[in-house]
Design an enzyme around this catalytic site. Structure first.
Site, PDB file in Angstrom:
ATOM      1  N   SER A   1      26.365  47.573  15.091  1.00 50.78           N
ATOM      2  CA  SER A   1      27.371  46.533  14.939  1.00 50.78           C
ATOM      3  C   SER A   1      26.829  45.261  15.584  1.00 50.78           C
ATOM      4  O   SER A   1      25.900  45.326  16.405  1.00 50.78           O
ATOM      5  CB  SER A   1      28.652  46.969  15.662  1.00 50.78           C
ATOM      6  OG  SER A   1      29.584  45.915  15.718  1.00 50.78           O
TER       7      SER A   1
ATOM      8  N   TYR B   1      34.191  49.945  22.823  1.00 50.63           N
ATOM      9  CA  TYR B   1      33.524  49.988  21.514  1.00 50.63           C
ATOM     10  C   TYR B   1      32.139  49.339  21.610  1.00 50.63           C
ATOM     11  O   TYR B   1      31.146  49.902  21.144  1.00 50.63           O
ATOM     12  CB  TYR B   1      34.392  49.272  20.465  1.00 50.63           C
ATOM     13  CG  TYR B   1      33.754  49.241  19.092  1.00 50.63           C
ATOM     14  CD1 TYR B   1      33.657  50.397  18.321  1.00 50.63           C
ATOM     15  CD2 TYR B   1      33.225  48.052  18.572  1.00 50.63           C
ATOM     16  CE1 TYR B   1      33.054  50.376  17.066  1.00 50.63           C
ATOM     17  CE2 TYR B   1      32.623  48.026  17.311  1.00 50.63           C
ATOM     18  CZ  TYR B   1      32.544  49.196  16.573  1.00 50.63           C
ATOM     19  OH  TYR B   1      31.944  49.171  15.325  1.00 50.63           O
TER      20      TYR B   1
HETATM   21  O1  NJP Z   1      35.410  52.359   8.813  1.00 47.16           O
HETATM   22  P1  NJP Z   1      36.335  53.427   8.062  1.00 47.16           P
HETATM   23  P2  NJP Z   1      34.037  51.655   8.418  1.00 47.16           P
HETATM   24  N1  NJP Z   1      34.055  63.141  12.293  1.00 47.16           N
HETATM   25  O2  NJP Z   1      37.452  53.674   9.009  1.00 47.16           O
HETATM   26  C1  NJP Z   1      34.747  58.896   9.547  1.00 47.16           C
HETATM   27  C2  NJP Z   1      30.847  50.560  11.849  1.00 47.16           C
HETATM   28  N2  NJP Z   1      31.248  49.156  11.812  1.00 47.16           N
HETATM   29  O3  NJP Z   1      33.548  52.072   7.113  1.00 47.16           O
HETATM   30  O4  NJP Z   1      36.845  61.890   9.188  1.00 47.16           O
HETATM   31  C3  NJP Z   1      33.606  62.824  11.074  1.00 47.16           C
HETATM   32  O5  NJP Z   1      36.640  52.990   6.679  1.00 47.16           O
HETATM   33  C4  NJP Z   1      35.982  58.684   8.693  1.00 47.16           C
HETATM   34  O6  NJP Z   1      36.275  59.843   7.939  1.00 47.16           O
HETATM   35  P3  NJP Z   1      37.466  60.908   8.258  1.00 47.16           P
HETATM   36  C5  NJP Z   1      31.871  51.483  12.485  1.00 47.16           C
HETATM   37  O7  NJP Z   1      31.789  51.473  13.886  1.00 47.16           O
HETATM   38  C6  NJP Z   1      32.349  48.767  11.141  1.00 47.16           C
HETATM   39  O8  NJP Z   1      34.216  50.219   8.675  1.00 47.16           O
HETATM   40  O9  NJP Z   1      37.745  61.490   6.917  1.00 47.16           O
HETATM   41  N3  NJP Z   1      33.856  61.657  10.485  1.00 47.16           N
HETATM   42  C7  NJP Z   1      35.523  57.613   7.746  1.00 47.16           C
HETATM   43  O10 NJP Z   1      34.828  58.174   6.655  1.00 47.16           O
HETATM   44  C8  NJP Z   1      31.446  52.812  11.896  1.00 47.16           C
HETATM   45  O11 NJP Z   1      30.398  53.382  12.649  1.00 47.16           O
HETATM   46  C9  NJP Z   1      32.722  47.433  11.153  1.00 47.16           C
HETATM   47  O12 NJP Z   1      38.585  60.148   8.867  1.00 47.16           O
HETATM   48  C10 NJP Z   1      34.606  60.760  11.152  1.00 47.16           C
HETATM   49  C11 NJP Z   1      34.532  56.812   8.585  1.00 47.16           C
HETATM   50  O13 NJP Z   1      34.199  57.607   9.739  1.00 47.16           O
HETATM   51  C12 NJP Z   1      30.908  52.434  10.515  1.00 47.16           C
HETATM   52  O14 NJP Z   1      30.701  51.038  10.530  1.00 47.16           O
HETATM   53  C13 NJP Z   1      31.957  46.493  11.841  1.00 47.16           C
HETATM   54  C14 NJP Z   1      35.104  61.026  12.432  1.00 47.16           C
HETATM   55  C15 NJP Z   1      35.121  55.496   9.058  1.00 47.16           C
HETATM   56  O15 NJP Z   1      35.404  54.725   7.957  1.00 47.16           O
HETATM   57  C16 NJP Z   1      31.832  52.781   9.363  1.00 47.16           C
HETATM   58  O16 NJP Z   1      33.113  52.222   9.582  1.00 47.16           O
HETATM   59  C17 NJP Z   1      30.852  46.937  12.518  1.00 47.16           C
HETATM   60  C18 NJP Z   1      34.805  62.274  12.997  1.00 47.16           C
HETATM   61  N4  NJP Z   1      35.255  62.621  14.219  1.00 47.16           N
HETATM   62  C19 NJP Z   1      30.497  48.266  12.509  1.00 47.16           C
HETATM   63  N5  NJP Z   1      35.814  59.944  12.842  1.00 47.16           N
HETATM   64  C20 NJP Z   1      33.932  46.925  10.451  1.00 47.16           C
HETATM   65  N6  NJP Z   1      34.568  47.688   9.579  1.00 47.16           N
HETATM   66  O17 NJP Z   1      34.296  45.766  10.687  1.00 47.16           O
HETATM   67  C21 NJP Z   1      35.753  59.051  11.856  1.00 47.16           C
HETATM   68  O18 NJP Z   1      30.139  46.031  13.195  1.00 47.16           O
HETATM   69  N7  NJP Z   1      35.030  59.531  10.828  1.00 47.16           N
END
Ligand code: NJP
Length: 236
Positions: free
Chosen positions: A133, A146
């Site tokens: 990030s 974070y």
């Molecule tokens: O977020 P979101 P993003 N075990 O909420 C999964 C980084 N980032 O695509 O388990 C397994 O749509 C969750 O799946 P589910 C951010 O830090 C973002 O934006 O089914 N999976 C979902 O598929 C992250 O590392 C921004 O709920 C788990 C996914 O994670 C990455 O980008 C800015 C889980 C999250 O999808 C993807 O985030 C930045 C678990 N325990 C960095 N917990 C931004 N959006 O602004 C969650 O700089 N997931």
């Protein structure tokens, strides 16, 4: 055919990356907790995608789904550590459970996947892509924990690169705010109000997916070690 595991594939950046890579002929292992959503994506993508329903914080579960994938399809060529979350809140009054969850998912979850996948990745001189990030490089208000977890990813990526030159490629992708469900995890209503529109007006997840594909497809003798992608506006 290259084997690629994408964690956090059920929404946002992970889903957009899965969509793009599925059009390019890779075999995909889609990992997340939302089994139903993964099954929908698999049925959309066809026979070259498999669902790996799993919580990245559960080491035994990670080991099981990865080893099933390897037994069925062979070594992992690319691991995309994308699963992650963030709760926006000032440190004073912050919720300890949320702090622990960010550390568990964003650091320990990534380490679980790396620990399990590394022997397989090393068999094929594979590639790890870690979703960092801008918060890996800069500290922002209301997201101290974070930022700490995303700073840790730089150390993890760099140590892999230092210890395993020419055996593994490692890329850290560092986006600014991206329009996904990410901000919806924030439980503090004032923070949600403050940041919701700001994230909605950020980068498109498809633009991050393009950078991930670009890194994976860069020539084998090179590595895009760090990609920073910012919304083209004054605040990031
Ligand atoms: O977020 P979101 P993003 N075990 O909420 C999964 C980084 N980032 O695509 O388990 C397994 O749509 C969750 O799946 P589910 C951010 O830090 C973002 O934006 O089914 N999976 C979902 O598929 C992250 O590392 C921004 O709920 C788990 C996914 O994670 C990455 O980008 C800015 C889980 C999250 O999808 C993807 O985030 C930045 C678990 N325990 C960095 N917990 C931004 N959006 O602004 C969650 O700089 N997931």
């Amino acid at each position: 055919m290259k084997n690629i595991i994408i964690t956090g594939a059920s929404s946002g950046i992970g889903e957009a990356t899965a969509r793009l890579l599925s059009t390019k002929g890779y075999r995909l292992g889609l990992l997340a907790r939302s089994t139903q959503r993964l099954e929908q994506l698999v049925s959309e993508f066809g026979e070259n995608a498999v669902a790996l329903p799993c919580d990245v914080t559960d080491y035994d579960a990670v080991r099981e789904v990865f080893s099933n994938f390897i037994s069925a399809h062979g070594d992992i060529d690319v691991l995309i550590n994308n699963a992650g979350l963030g709760f926006f809140d000032p440190l004073v009054g912050g919720k300890i459970e949320e702090w622990h969850t960010m550390v568990d998912v964003n650091i320990k979850g990534v380490l679980n996947c790396i620990h399990v996948a590394l022997p397989s990745l090393l068999n094929v001189a594979g590639h790890i892509v870690n979703l960092g990030s801008l918060a890996s490089h800069q500290v922002f208000p209301n997201s101290g924990v974070y930022c700490a977890t995303k700073h840790a990813l730089i150390a993890i990526s760099d140590s892999l690169r230092i210890e395993l030159p020419d055996k593994l490629r490692v890329t850290t992708i560092s986006p600014g705010s991206v329009d996904t469900q990410f901000i919806d995890s924030t439980s503090n209503p004032n923070m949600l109000l403050q940041y919701k529109e700001y994230f909605a007006a950020g980068l498109r997840p498809e633009w991050i997916a393009n950078q991930i594909a670009h890194a994976i497809e860069s020539p084998a003798g090179s590595v895009l070690s760090e990609i920073i992608i910012r919304p083209n506006r004054a605040s990031k």
